[in-house]
Write an enzyme that holds these catalytic residues in place. Structure first.
Site, short mmCIF file in Angstrom:
data_model
loop_
_atom_site.label_atom_id
_atom_site.label_comp_id
_atom_site.label_asym_id
_atom_site.label_seq_id
_atom_site.Cartn_x
_atom_site.Cartn_y
_atom_site.Cartn_z
CE1 TYR A 63 -28.78 -33.39 44.06
CE2 TYR A 63 -27.29 -32.43 45.67
CZ TYR A 63 -28.20 -32.29 44.65
OH TYR A 63 -28.55 -31.03 44.23
CE LYS A 109 -30.26 -32.07 47.69
NZ LYS A 109 -30.09 -30.83 46.92
CG LEU A 161 -35.09 -29.80 46.35
CD1 LEU A 161 -35.33 -31.26 45.95
CD2 LEU A 161 -33.63 -29.56 46.63
N1 PMP Z 1 -33.41 -25.87 45.09
C1 PMP Z 1 -32.44 -26.53 44.45
C2 PMP Z 1 -32.55 -26.73 42.97
C3 PMP Z 1 -31.33 -27.03 45.16
O1 PMP Z 1 -30.36 -27.70 44.52
C4 PMP Z 1 -31.24 -26.77 46.55
C5 PMP Z 1 -30.05 -27.21 47.35
N2 PMP Z 1 -29.74 -28.53 47.22
C6 PMP Z 1 -32.28 -26.07 47.17
C7 PMP Z 1 -33.36 -25.63 46.42
C8 PMP Z 1 -32.27 -25.81 48.66
O2 PMP Z 1 -32.46 -26.98 49.39
P1 PMP Z 1 -31.89 -27.13 50.87
O3 PMP Z 1 -32.39 -25.96 51.63
O4 PMP Z 1 -32.45 -28.40 51.34
O5 PMP Z 1 -30.39 -27.13 50.74
#
Ligand code: PMP
Length: 284
Positions: free
Chosen positions: A33, A149, A206
């Protein structure tokens, strides 16, 4: 006006939008996602989110449901149909529908694509950032490939629930004494010298798109960034701490497990980075 969702080629009122009971996303979390923010009709960090979606699909060998240009048409249309200019857009791709079996379905099984959008009010986020947020620590019990993700987010949900029950905004996830990231954001601290410290990109975190843009902002502001793991103790003793995510932007942290961070109010570097991030993301 009912919220409209895109599901596999159709735009439907959300109450009638559904996927099959044997969708592999539902049965195995065999799905990926993205969450994007739209401000004044423009997607923030669009390129980064599309690239990460393609990377997640590639890592799991899930076929792309459509090409990038077609997906961008759906991403635009979901805003138009929901009459949204400021929105949080959620996109999910699963490996599709097949009789339940752990092994992949036959080649050519179409992936499922769902896109939803809801109103996003930046003022709420700004008000929260003005005060700063409390976080707690939780053990990082996730699998070894959280750089992909996927919607396999049960450990993240349990950690966030523990935070909510403790009256905190987020949970710092700790593995082998080191903070990896948070349940739905990346974690940062600022040391005595004013340098930013955040976990390096690896299979254990992530790679946040906001993280990437904040690193670029820091470079422009000539703030040093050190990508290395840090301990929970270091975090509690930090000059400042903050989180980053698409929907939180840069969110100052004022306490960890009840220990006050810095002066106990949002620090100047986190504030500057929040403004710099917003300006950079808004300008594409
Ligand atoms: N780490 C995790 C576990 C997340 O779920 C997210 C947000 N989806 C992030 C970091 C931050 O990612 P982003 O800056 O792309 O939203």
């Amino acid at each position: 006006m009912p919220r409209i969702a895109y599901v596999n080629g159709r735009y439907l009122p959300q109450s009638r939008a559904s996927v099959h009971v044997e969708d592999r996303g539902y049965q195995f979390s065999d799905s990926v996602y993205e969450v994007c923010i739209v401000m004044d009709g423009g997607y923030w960090d669009l390129e980064g989110h599309l690239a990460r979606l393609e990377r997640s699909l590639g890592a799991l060998k899930i076929a792309a449901p459509m090409d990038r240009a077609a997906l961008q048409v759906v991403m635009k249309e979901i805003l138009r149909r929901n009459r949204l200019k400021n929105a949080l857009v959620y996109m999910q791709v699963t490996r599709g529908v097949a009789p339940r079996n752990h092994s992949f379905p036959p080649e050519g099984t179409p992936p499922s694509l769902v896109v939803t959008a809801r109103r996003f009010d930046i003022r709420q986020s700004d008000a929260r950032a003005e005060k700063g947020v409390a976080v707690i620590s939780q053990p990082d019990i996730r699998w070894g490939r959280v750089d992909i993700k996927t919607t396999g987010l049960l450990p993240n949900a349990l950690a966030k629930q523990a935070a909510s029950e403790a009256g905190a905004y987020e949970a710092l996830l700790v593995r082998d004494g080191h903070v990896t990231e948070c349940s739905s954001s990346n974690a940062w601290i600022i040391d005595e010298t004013g340098a930013l410290i955040t976990h390096p990109k690896a299979e254990a975190i992530l790679g946040g798109i906001t993280r990437q843009t904040v690193i670029a902002c820091a470079e422009e502001l000539q703030i040093k960034v050190i990508e290395r793991p840090f301990t929970l103790e270091e975090a509690k003793a930090a000059k400042e701490a903050f989180l980053t995510s698409a929907s939180s932007f840069v969110m100052p942290v004022i306490s960890i497990d009840g220990t006050r961070i810095g002066s106990g109010s949002p620090g100047p570097v986190a504030r500057r980075l929040r403004e710099a991030y917003k300006a950079k993301a808004a300008n594409g």
